[in-house]
Structure formats: structure tokens, C-alpha cells
Design a protein around this motif. Structure first.
Motif, PDB file in Angstrom:
ATOM      1  N   CYS A   1       0.397   6.777   9.529  1.00 21.86           N
ATOM      2  CA  CYS A   1       0.503   5.396  10.009  1.00 21.86           C
ATOM      3  C   CYS A   1       1.624   5.252  11.020  1.00 21.86           C
ATOM      4  O   CYS A   1       2.310   4.228  11.078  1.00 21.86           O
ATOM      5  CB  CYS A   1       0.739   4.456   8.830  1.00 21.86           C
TER       6      CYS A   1
ATOM      7  N   GLU B   1       4.547   5.037   3.494  1.00 24.39           N
ATOM      8  CA  GLU B   1       3.834   6.313   3.612  1.00 24.39           C
ATOM      9  C   GLU B   1       4.615   7.437   2.944  1.00 24.39           C
ATOM     10  O   GLU B   1       5.827   7.552   3.117  1.00 24.39           O
ATOM     11  CB  GLU B   1       3.579   6.647   5.090  1.00 24.39           C
TER      12      GLU B   1
ATOM     13  N   LEU C   1       0.846  -1.191   0.000  1.00 26.00           N
ATOM     14  CA  LEU C   1       0.000   0.000   0.000  1.00 26.00           C
ATOM     15  C   LEU C   1       0.884   1.243   0.000  1.00 26.00           C
ATOM     16  O   LEU C   1       1.848   1.314   0.752  1.00 26.00           O
ATOM     17  CB  LEU C   1      -0.884   0.019   1.255  1.00 26.00           C
TER      18      LEU C   1
ATOM     19  N   VAL D   1       0.492   4.899   0.985  1.00 29.18           N
ATOM     20  CA  VAL D   1      -0.510   5.656   1.735  1.00 29.18           C
ATOM     21  C   VAL D   1       0.021   7.047   2.064  1.00 29.18           C
ATOM     22  O   VAL D   1       1.202   7.334   1.873  1.00 29.18           O
ATOM     23  CB  VAL D   1      -0.911   4.905   3.039  1.00 29.18           C
TER      24      VAL D   1
ATOM     25  N   HIS E   1      -5.374   2.703   3.500  1.00 28.83           N
ATOM     26  CA  HIS E   1      -4.383   2.696   4.574  1.00 28.83           C
ATOM     27  C   HIS E   1      -4.857   1.969   5.833  1.00 28.83           C
ATOM     28  O   HIS E   1      -4.050   1.599   6.672  1.00 28.83           O
ATOM     29  CB  HIS E   1      -3.913   4.119   4.902  1.00 28.83           C
TER      30      HIS E   1
ATOM     31  N   LYS F   1       2.970  -1.337   4.110  1.00 31.98           N
ATOM     32  CA  LYS F   1       2.683  -0.045   3.486  1.00 31.98           C
ATOM     33  C   LYS F   1       3.875   0.887   3.537  1.00 31.98           C
ATOM     34  O   LYS F   1       4.747   0.762   4.399  1.00 31.98           O
ATOM     35  CB  LYS F   1       1.454   0.597   4.139  1.00 31.98           C
TER      36      LYS F   1
END
Ligand SMILES: [Zn+2]
Ligand SMILES: [Zn+2]
Length: 382
Positions: free
Chosen positions: A318, A307, A201, A203, A299, A305
Motif C-alpha cells: 500500500c 501494513e 485494516l 494488510v 486492502h 490501514k
């Protein structure tokens, strides 16, 4: 049909031990054969069985029915379900026999003196009434000509790897005839081994450069031999209409189709209801053969993930998320995870390759092995 005890002795001998799976599999096979009107399955040549799991019970089904992969009378559907479908190819009668989930718990009632749960299941599965063990449903199975026992087709050569392909397993990709692994993009081992694509991800807050980062990662990862897919999560503050009013696909949807595909010589577009909030896994699978999927947004999902952070003042979205792998930011800051400059894409791709794709780093060599490497869940003893 021979007795449970006799069949159980035979299946346990070929399987190597007598386990609860043998008892369940023998009974499942007995029920299936009976329902499709085959009293003596061995050597009858009109029975085909589709098993949905590769476990102990599968060996018992093979032992009772005499169906096997080599004879093409046993088909393996890798669904992870304790079920098998029995097809009488002469009468076309087919039934699916599914072992009931609660049979395990009920086993204790039928074998109160058993020392272990495994022992209880072994005893109970022999004694329990069939309706407590199985759900039996009629099935409609059309076995394609090339999947029938005895089918002989023309062997063709894969235009990519040069290996021979039997039984009509070739696929046409554009002008070329390819084997399945080559068609799936076997430049990287992931797609060739049938593993699910890896997901990361990307995010961050709005307008911090998530799309720009993805635009930079796609060519970098592609140049390393990976097939890259992407997913964009759009929040529903205002609706987005992709299809245009009045087009044929639009009219299909207006008429009530839940899913519509538009296929042109160069592209495929799909439109599909998302009323039940389709899971990210399902969306990723719908993308087709990819090694890695870069997801913009989502998210809240508990997945790896990265960021993207725009300026010094922002606290990471996060910050407390144990799945946060790295932060991409133009300004130096204190974080518990590695940070990368937005334009310095190679070290970030190295990290993705190492942490997400499980490759020890960029070697500059693309893999081209068609050997099927089983994923962990396919190894024995799981
Ligand atoms: Zn076993
Ligand atoms: Zn090939």
C-alpha cells in the motif's frame, strides 16, 4: 381537517420559522392522517406516528398531529429518511408516507419565479399535486405493549450502573439485568454513544505476520477498555467450509436458508450467503457491539490501514495509499509513515487509539460514562 394555510401558520409559529420543511411536513401529515381515517388528529388519542428523520419537517408533523415524544405517540426511528408512518391504533390501519426524492428538482418547475432553491421548494411544495410529492404505501405495524402510550411497567435497577430503567428497556445478559448502554459495553464511550465501531485494516503480503499482529493487538486494546471485534478476509482460491456436513445447521442451509445462526450457552455462530458480496460495513455491524474492529485483509478498501512487511526487500503493498497509517516491520526502512517493531505493541496501540479511536493517548483509566454523546451527524444543523 383544517386548511394547509392554517396548519402551516401554526406549525411555523411553533417551529420558529416558515421553511420548505414546514410545508412538506404539514402536507405529509395531512396525507397520513387522511389515509388512516383521522380527520382531526389533535387530541384524538388513537394516532401514533413513527418519524424516520429529525429535521424541520418532523416539527411540522408534530404540530399538525399533536403527537409528541412525551405522550409516547411520536416515535423516532433514526433512519435519515424523509418518511413517516401513521398508525390508527383503533382500526390498526397504517400507512407510510415517503417524500419522493425528485420532488426537489420538480420544485423549480412549479415556482419558476423563485429567487433561491429554498424559496422555490417552499412555494412549490404547497402547490404540487400530492402524487408528485409523496409515495403512500400501506404498512403493517404492530406496536408492542410497552411502546403504547399509557403503558406503565415495573421500574428495575441496572445491575451495573445502579440506575433505574423504565418501560421494559432492561436487557438480560447472562444472569444479570442491565440497561442498554451497560449491556452494549459502556466501558468505552464509543459503544455507549451508539457510534459505529471504528475499523482498521491489517494488510500485507501472505505469511508476513498479519494474524500474529492481530493476536497481539487484541489483548492490548482490550486491556485499555475497548471491545475488540475481528474480521478475516479469505480469498477464494479454495473454498472453506466452516459448518460440518450432517449437522443440524448444515441441514438448515442445505434446505435453502440464506442465513443460519447457531446459538449455544457460550457462543453464537452465523452462516450466511455471501453471493452478493456483503459490504465490510455490513459485516462489521453484524459483529454486534464493538468499539474497534481489526480486519485482516480487504486492502483494496479506502480505509485506515496498517501494513505488515516481512523483509527488507518488499515494497509496501500500500505504498501509494493515502490511508496507510503505519508500517509494522522488523527491519528499519524509509517510509512516509511511522514504522513499528512487530513485538513493540504499546506504541502501535497508542497510535490506533489516537488516530482511529480519537482518544488522545493511553491514560490508564477506562471511561465509564453512560452519558450519550451525540455523534457529529446528530448535532443540529446537519
Ligand atoms: Zn425549518
Ligand atoms: Zn446500567
Amino acid at each position: 381537517m383544517r386548511s394547509l394555510e392554517e396548519l402551516l401558520n401554526e406549525s411555523s409559529a411553533s417551529h420558529g420559522h416558515r421553511c420548505a420543511g414546514q410545508v412538506l411536513g404539514v402536507r405529509l401529515a395531512m396525507a397520513g392522517c387522511r389515509e388512516v381515517g383521522i380527520d382531526e388528529p389533535k387530541g384524538c388519542k388513537k394516532l401514533v406516528v413513527l418519524v424516520e428523520i429529525d429535521r424541520c419537517a418532523t416539527d411540522a408533523i408534530q404540530a399538525v398531529t399533536g403527537c409528541s415524544l412525551g405522550k409516547r405517540t411520536l416515535k423516532f426511528l433514526d433512519y435519515g429518511k424523509m418518511a413517516a408512518t401513521f398508525v390508527n391504533t383503533e382500526t390498526q390501519r397504517a400507512v407510510r408516507v415517503l417524500a419522493k426524492d425528485n420532488a426537489r428538482e420538480l420544485a423549480r418547475l412549479f415556482a419558476p419565479g423563485a429567487a433561491t432553491p429554498g424559496e422555490a421548494q417552499k412555494q412549490a411544495y404547497a402547490a404540487m399535486p400530492e402524487e408528485l410529492l409523496f409515495s403512500i404505501q400501506p404498512a403493517r405495524i404492530n406496536i408492542a405493549e410497552e411502546n403504547m402510550p399509557g403503558f406503565r411497567g415495573v421500574r428495575v435497577i441496572c445491575a451495573s450502573c445502579g440506575e433505574g430503567i423504565n418501560l421494559r428497556r432492561e436487557v438480560r445478559v447472562g444472569e444479570r439485568t442491565l440497561c442498554i448502554p451497560c449491556a452494549q459495553g459502556s466501558l468505552s464511550s464509543g459503544a455507549a454513544s451508539g457510534d459505529r465501531p471504528k475499523v482498521i485494516l491489517i494488510v500485507g503480503y501472505k505469511k508476513v505476520g498479519k494474524t500474529t499482529l492481530i493476536e497481539r493487538l487484541i489483548p492490548e486494546l482490550s486491556s485499555r477498555g475497548y471491545r475488540v471485534g475481528t474480521v478475516k478476509h479469505h480469498h477464494s482460491d479454495f473454498p472453506v467450509t466452516v459448518d460440518t456436513a450432517g449437522t443440524d445447521t448444515w441441514r438448515h442451509r442445505q434446505a435453502g436458508a440464506a442465513s443460519v445462526a447457531l446459538a449455544t450457552p457460550t457462543d453464537i455462530a452465523m452462516f450466511r450467503d455471501n453471493e452478493n458480496s456483503v459490504s465490510l460495513d455490513e459485516i462489521v455491524l453484524a459483529l454486534g457491539a464493538t468499539d474497534i474492529v481489526l480486519v485482516e485483509g480487504f486492502h483494496e478498501e479506502a480505509r485506515a490501514k496498517i501494513e505488515v512487511l516481512a523483509d527488507r526487500m518488499d515494497e509496501p503493498l500500500c505504498k501509494m495509499d493515502s490511508n496507510l497509517l503505519a508500517v509494522v516491520t522488523p527491519s528499519a526502512r524509509e517510509t512516509t509513515v511511522p514504522t513499528f517493531e512487530p513485538t513493540n505493541i504499546k506504541p502501535l496501540a497508542d497510535l490506533i487509539e489516537r488516530e482511529i479511536l480519537g482518544n488522545p493517548g493511553f491514560s490508564g483509566v477506562t471511561q465509564n460514562s453512560n452519558v450519550e454523546i451525540p455523534s457529529v451527524s446528530q448535532l443540529p444543523g446537519r
